[in-house]
Design a protein around this motif. Structure first.
Motif, PDB file in Angstrom:
ATOM      1  N   GLY A  87       0.781  -1.232   0.000  1.00 20.09           N
ATOM      2  CA  GLY A  87       0.000   0.000   0.000  1.00 20.09           C
ATOM      3  C   GLY A  87       0.809   1.276   0.000  1.00 20.09           C
ATOM      4  N   ASN A  88       2.124   1.180  -0.166  1.00 19.84           N
ATOM      5  CA  ASN A  88       2.918   2.403  -0.283  1.00 19.84           C
ATOM      6  C   ASN A  88       3.600   2.437  -1.640  1.00 19.84           C
ATOM      7  N   PRO A  89       2.867   2.841  -2.660  1.00 21.08           N
ATOM      8  CA  PRO A  89       3.439   2.806  -3.996  1.00 21.08           C
ATOM      9  C   PRO A  89       4.742   3.595  -4.038  1.00 21.08           C
ATOM     10  N   PHE A  90       5.735   2.980  -4.642  1.00 19.49           N
ATOM     11  CA  PHE A  90       7.084   3.523  -4.541  1.00 19.49           C
ATOM     12  C   PHE A  90       7.894   2.848  -5.632  1.00 19.49           C
ATOM     13  N   ASN A  91       8.504   3.630  -6.497  1.00 23.58           N
ATOM     14  CA  ASN A  91       9.236   3.059  -7.622  1.00 23.58           C
ATOM     15  C   ASN A  91      10.724   3.220  -7.460  1.00 23.58           C
ATOM     16  N   PRO A  92      11.459   2.136  -7.170  1.00 24.24           N
ATOM     17  CA  PRO A  92      12.917   2.252  -7.140  1.00 24.24           C
ATOM     18  C   PRO A  92      13.391   2.727  -8.511  1.00 24.24           C
ATOM     19  N   ALA A  93      14.193   3.773  -8.540  1.00 16.22           N
ATOM     20  CA  ALA A  93      14.608   4.356  -9.810  1.00 16.22           C
ATOM     21  C   ALA A  93      16.076   4.030 -10.046  1.00 16.22           C
ATOM     22  N   ILE A  94      16.339   3.329 -11.151  1.00 18.83           N
ATOM     23  CA  ILE A  94      17.737   3.047 -11.493  1.00 18.83           C
ATOM     24  C   ILE A  94      18.178   4.101 -12.485  1.00 18.83           C
ATOM     25  N   SER A  95      19.063   4.974 -12.036  1.00 17.42           N
ATOM     26  CA  SER A  95      19.483   6.051 -12.915  1.00 17.42           C
ATOM     27  C   SER A  95      20.657   5.574 -13.758  1.00 17.42           C
ATOM     28  N   LEU A  96      20.826   6.216 -14.871  1.00 16.01           N
ATOM     29  CA  LEU A  96      21.965   5.930 -15.751  1.00 16.01           C
ATOM     30  C   LEU A  96      23.263   6.158 -14.985  1.00 16.01           C
ATOM     31  N   ASN A  97      23.241   7.178 -14.144  1.00 17.39           N
ATOM     32  CA  ASN A  97      24.427   7.478 -13.340  1.00 17.39           C
ATOM     33  C   ASN A  97      24.824   6.307 -12.461  1.00 17.39           C
ATOM     34  N   ALA A  98      23.804   5.691 -11.823  1.00 15.25           N
ATOM     35  CA  ALA A  98      24.094   4.559 -10.935  1.00 15.25           C
ATOM     36  C   ALA A  98      24.709   3.427 -11.730  1.00 15.25           C
ATOM     37  N   ILE A  99      24.185   3.205 -12.947  1.00 16.78           N
ATOM     38  CA  ILE A  99      24.710   2.112 -13.778  1.00 16.78           C
ATOM     39  C   ILE A  99      26.136   2.406 -14.191  1.00 16.78           C
ATOM     40  N   LEU A 100      26.375   3.644 -14.643  1.00 19.36           N
ATOM     41  CA  LEU A 100      27.736   4.027 -15.028  1.00 19.36           C
ATOM     42  C   LEU A 100      28.680   3.884 -13.854  1.00 19.36           C
ATOM     43  N   LEU A 101      28.224   4.386 -12.713  1.00 17.03           N
ATOM     44  CA  LEU A 101      29.046   4.337 -11.504  1.00 17.03           C
ATOM     45  C   LEU A 101      29.405   2.898 -11.171  1.00 17.03           C
ATOM     46  N   ALA A 102      28.390   2.020 -11.206  1.00 19.09           N
ATOM     47  CA  ALA A 102      28.634   0.628 -10.830  1.00 19.09           C
ATOM     48  C   ALA A 102      29.573  -0.045 -11.823  1.00 19.09           C
ATOM     49  N   THR A 103      29.382   0.246 -13.123  1.00 16.65           N
ATOM     50  CA  THR A 103      30.238  -0.370 -14.135  1.00 16.65           C
ATOM     51  C   THR A 103      31.678   0.083 -13.957  1.00 16.65           C
ATOM     52  N   LEU A 104      31.852   1.405 -13.861  1.00 15.09           N
ATOM     53  CA  LEU A 104      33.203   1.937 -13.687  1.00 15.09           C
ATOM     54  C   LEU A 104      33.823   1.403 -12.404  1.00 15.09           C
ATOM     55  N   PHE A 105      33.022   1.405 -11.359  1.00 14.01           N
ATOM     56  CA  PHE A 105      33.546   1.008 -10.063  1.00 14.01           C
ATOM     57  C   PHE A 105      33.953  -0.458 -10.084  1.00 14.01           C
ATOM     58  N   SER A 106      33.129  -1.303 -10.728  1.00 16.74           N
ATOM     59  CA  SER A 106      33.486  -2.720 -10.722  1.00 16.74           C
ATOM     60  C   SER A 106      34.715  -2.967 -11.586  1.00 16.74           C
ATOM     61  N   ALA A 107      34.824  -2.250 -12.714  1.00 18.72           N
ATOM     62  CA  ALA A 107      36.031  -2.394 -13.533  1.00 18.72           C
ATOM     63  C   ALA A 107      37.248  -1.921 -12.738  1.00 18.72           C
ATOM     64  N   ALA A 108      37.065  -0.835 -12.003  1.00 19.11           N
ATOM     65  CA  ALA A 108      38.165  -0.303 -11.211  1.00 19.11           C
ATOM     66  C   ALA A 108      38.556  -1.279 -10.107  1.00 19.11           C
ATOM     67  N   VAL A 109      37.538  -1.925  -9.523  1.00 25.94           N
ATOM     68  CA  VAL A 109      37.829  -2.936  -8.492  1.00 25.94           C
ATOM     69  C   VAL A 109      38.674  -4.052  -9.089  1.00 25.94           C
ATOM     70  N   GLY A 110      38.270  -4.512 -10.291  1.00 20.99           N
ATOM     71  CA  GLY A 110      39.023  -5.569 -10.966  1.00 20.99           C
ATOM     72  C   GLY A 110      40.450  -5.149 -11.232  1.00 20.99           C
ATOM     73  N   LEU A 111      40.627  -3.922 -11.735  1.00 24.60           N
ATOM     74  CA  LEU A 111      41.968  -3.431 -12.033  1.00 24.60           C
ATOM     75  C   LEU A 111      42.784  -3.312 -10.760  1.00 24.60           C
ATOM     76  N   PHE A 112      42.172  -2.679  -9.756  1.00 25.16           N
ATOM     77  CA  PHE A 112      42.907  -2.409  -8.518  1.00 25.16           C
ATOM     78  C   PHE A 112      43.359  -3.706  -7.858  1.00 25.16           C
TER      79      PHE A 112
END
Lengths: 409, 227
Positions: A363-388
């Motif tokens: 009963g509490n309508p609420f839409n989790p929003a996945i922003s492009l920024n979050a996706i970019l951040l996660a992709t870059l961050f995971s690649a950086a984790v792999g590199l590091f």
């Protein structure tokens, strides 16, 4: 060595050890998935809350008793006469309308169904201010107000629960705290509000609420005043005028107001700050799991370097430079984290979707929003984790002496 | 000097530090090898064979001494330059084949070319090299799907791919039965005859050694050379 071919080769190598690669990737999947889901939930909460605040109109002011910033002794309650004074067009030219609000909760009953709702007592102008629209019937009228009428406007949630329908409920009788009221109007759904769903409320004339439903100690006390400024631009002037009038009437010492005036912009700022901190907090906790995933990569790469010492020796014998070996292992570790990142984004999206569904179901309508920024951040961050986390093992591989490495059993 | 020397080593010394003790693996080895020669390096274990092979193959640098491989002065080079020399001038054949088991015969043969920079037709060259060792029909097999002799043929193709100045073979038949071992040795000798590839074979086996033109015997880090 060209990068495309190196990547293919890295994939082949990872494929050669499916279970191990899979488990390592899983660590990153969970890390990235958690980050994405948490950011999405935080962002969704922010959107819902700011959306609800924006929905209340840009030229509204909220006046309440007490001071939220300073400690004030014996704040005087706001009263109907305060409301009256603010409507004075000479003292407050930028104020268009004032609605006194008195709020409580009560049990409504009809057709054997009972429901706990919030009860608001106010004046007809409130409906205009709040931009309400109706499914059927009318808003409360001035006659209702003056006549102390047992009239009520109900939210669609109440109609759903009590009557299981949204038509033909006008004219029905419901009991609020045992007292009978005629339904005169059914509100259009507005969704969640700051303090619970606005759909689960009933609105009665101020006078009726005051005398029969919500008792306050001071005569004509109101909980809040909603003040509508002439325009969004006039909000600061209206704020000053309201403050000026109330200071005079309450005879407060200079600089110590015993009331607070908030505009929608103030609420927006606060809400954005709070939800922003909340999002960072959630993301930070999820980030820890990503870190753990990164350590998993480092671990498995170190094992891999040891296992493949001979291979490294052979490659060096065949002419691989330090840099070639370094790149080979870095590509492998970044592939692990990048694949994990991509799957993790999907997982995070899925988790966000599930949370959204659960929220909607409760009963509490609420839409989790996945922003492009979050996706970019996660992709870059995971690649950086792999590199590091790949740098140390890769460097270890690259610095092996060819003679030693070839002799390794 | 009219002789075309592919290897010229003068007074090579290699000293290892084993804990507190210094071990002289090579105590001043001088030798020269002409282009197109087939040379066997023999000696009991501990005689410095492997150390000499590592230095001649540019896998390791001598502690002191002078080493010229195909016109390049080796002892002053850094790691990357050594890698480059190994890539262009040395083809290695190992006792245990040392193929990458995850990739095909073709990819194994191609590997040195990939470290050699941009070579557009490397796939074709790798295929040709495999054909020249008689494995034209096995190019997409993985090492685990090949017999020992076939694996060593892949290794030979890999050693040949960059047209090296020398081929260093370390006990090339050590892991093979005598019949297959003879085939491999014949293949190496045929390559020497047909292409004039300089061949250095490190071995224990006197039968192999007698098929070479010259035997360099090592003992205690020194050469006792006989023609």
């Amino acid at each position: 060595m060209n990068i495309g071919q190196s990547m293919l080769e890295a994939l082949e190598t990872l494929n050669g050890n499916k279970l191990r690669s899979g488990l390592t990737i899983l660590g990153i999947v969970i890390g990235v998935g958690a980050v994405i889901a948490m950011l999405a939930i935080g962002q969704g909460a922010q959107n819902t809350i700011t959306g609800a605040i924006s929905g209340i109109g840009t030229n509204l002011l909220f006046v309440s008793s007490g001071n939220q910033v300073q400690d004030v002794r014996n704040p005087k309650p706001l009263t109907l006469s305060d409301a009256q004074a603010i409507t004075d067009p000479f003292a407050a030219p930028d104020v268009l309308a004032v609605a006194p609000i008195i709020q409580g909760s009560g049990d409504v009953t009809a057709d054997g169904q009972t429901m706990r709702v919030s009860v608001t007592g106010t004046t007809p102008v409130y409906f205009v201010m709040q931009n309400y629209s109706l499914i059927e019937g009318d808003f409360l009228t001035q006659d209702n107000l003056q006549g102390n009428a047992s009239a009520v406007v109900i939210g669609p949630g109440v109609a759903d629960k009590l009557f299981s329908r949204r038509n033909g409920v006008v004219g029905e009788t419901i009991r609020i705290n045992g007292q009978p009221f005629h339904i005169v109007g059914l509100l259009q759904s507005k969704g969640g509000g700051m303090f619970g769903s606005q759909d689960n409320q009933v609105i009665v004339p101020f006078t009726t609420a005051q005398t029969r439903l919500i008792h306050r100690s001071v005569l004509n006390e109101v909980d809040e005043l909603y003040v509508q400024a002439a325009s969004a631009r006039a909000v600061p002037f209206a704020t000053d005028e309201v403050k000026q009038i109330l200071r005079q009437r309450h005879r407060t010492p200079v600089g110590v107001d015993d009331f607070s005036v908030f505009s929608q912009a103030d609420f927006l700022t606060i809400a954005t700050t709070v939800t922003g901190v909340f999002t960072i907090f959630l993301g930070g906790i999820a980030g820890i799991s990503l870190l753990v995933g990164g350590i998993g990569i480092m671990n498995i790469m170190l094992v891999s370097v040891t296992e493949r010492t001979r291979e490294i020796g052979l490659r060096k014998a065949l002419g691989a430079r330090k840099r070639d070996i370094l790149i080979q292992f870095l590509i492998e570790s970044s592939m692990l984290s990048l694949i994990g990142g991509v799957i993790g984004i999907l997982l995070g999206w899925f988790l966000g979707f599930i949370v959204g569904r659960i929220a909607a179901a409760s009963g509490n309508p609420f839409n989790p929003a996945i922003s492009l920024n979050a996706i970019l951040l996660a992709t870059l961050f995971s690649a950086a984790v792999g590199l590091f986390f790949g740098i140390y093992p890769a460097n270890r591989a690259a610095s092996l002496e060819p003679v030693e490495a070839l002799r390794y059993e | 000097m009219t002789k075309d020397l592919v290897i010229l080593a003068e007074d090579l010394m290699k000293v290892y530090q084993m804990g507190q003790v210094e071990v002289n693996a090579l105590a001043g080895v001088s030798l020269s090898i002409e282009r197109g020669e087939v040379v066997a390096i023999m000696g009991p274990s501990g005689s410095g064979k492997s150390t000499l092979m590592n230095i001649l193959g540019c896998l390791d640098l001598p502690t002191s001494g002078r080493y010229v491989l195909d016109g390049e002065v080796v002892e002053t080079l850094n790691d990357d330059q050594l890698a480059n020399i190994r890539n262009r001038k040395v083809g290695f054949i190992f006792q245990s084949f040392n193929l990458l088991s995850r990739t095909t015969a073709l990819a194994n043969v191609e590997l040195p070319l990939r470290y050699a920079g941009k070579i557009p037709d490397r796939r074709e060259r790798a295929r040709a090299a495999l054909e020249s060792v008689g494995l034209g029909d096995r190019i997409s097999h993985r090492p685990t799907e090949l017999s020992g002799g076939q694996q060593q043929r892949v290794a030979i193709a890999r050693a040949l791919i960059n047209n090296p100045a020398i081929i260093m073979a370390d006990e090339p038949t050590g892991n093979l039965d005598s019949k297959v071992g003879k085939e491999i040795l014949d293949l190496l000798l045929a390559l020497n005859r047909d292409k004039g590839t300089t061949l250095i074979i490190v071995t224990h086996d006197p039968v192999i050694a007698t098929q070479t033109q010259r035997i360099i015997r090592l003992r205690d880090g020194l050469v006792e050379e006989k023609k």
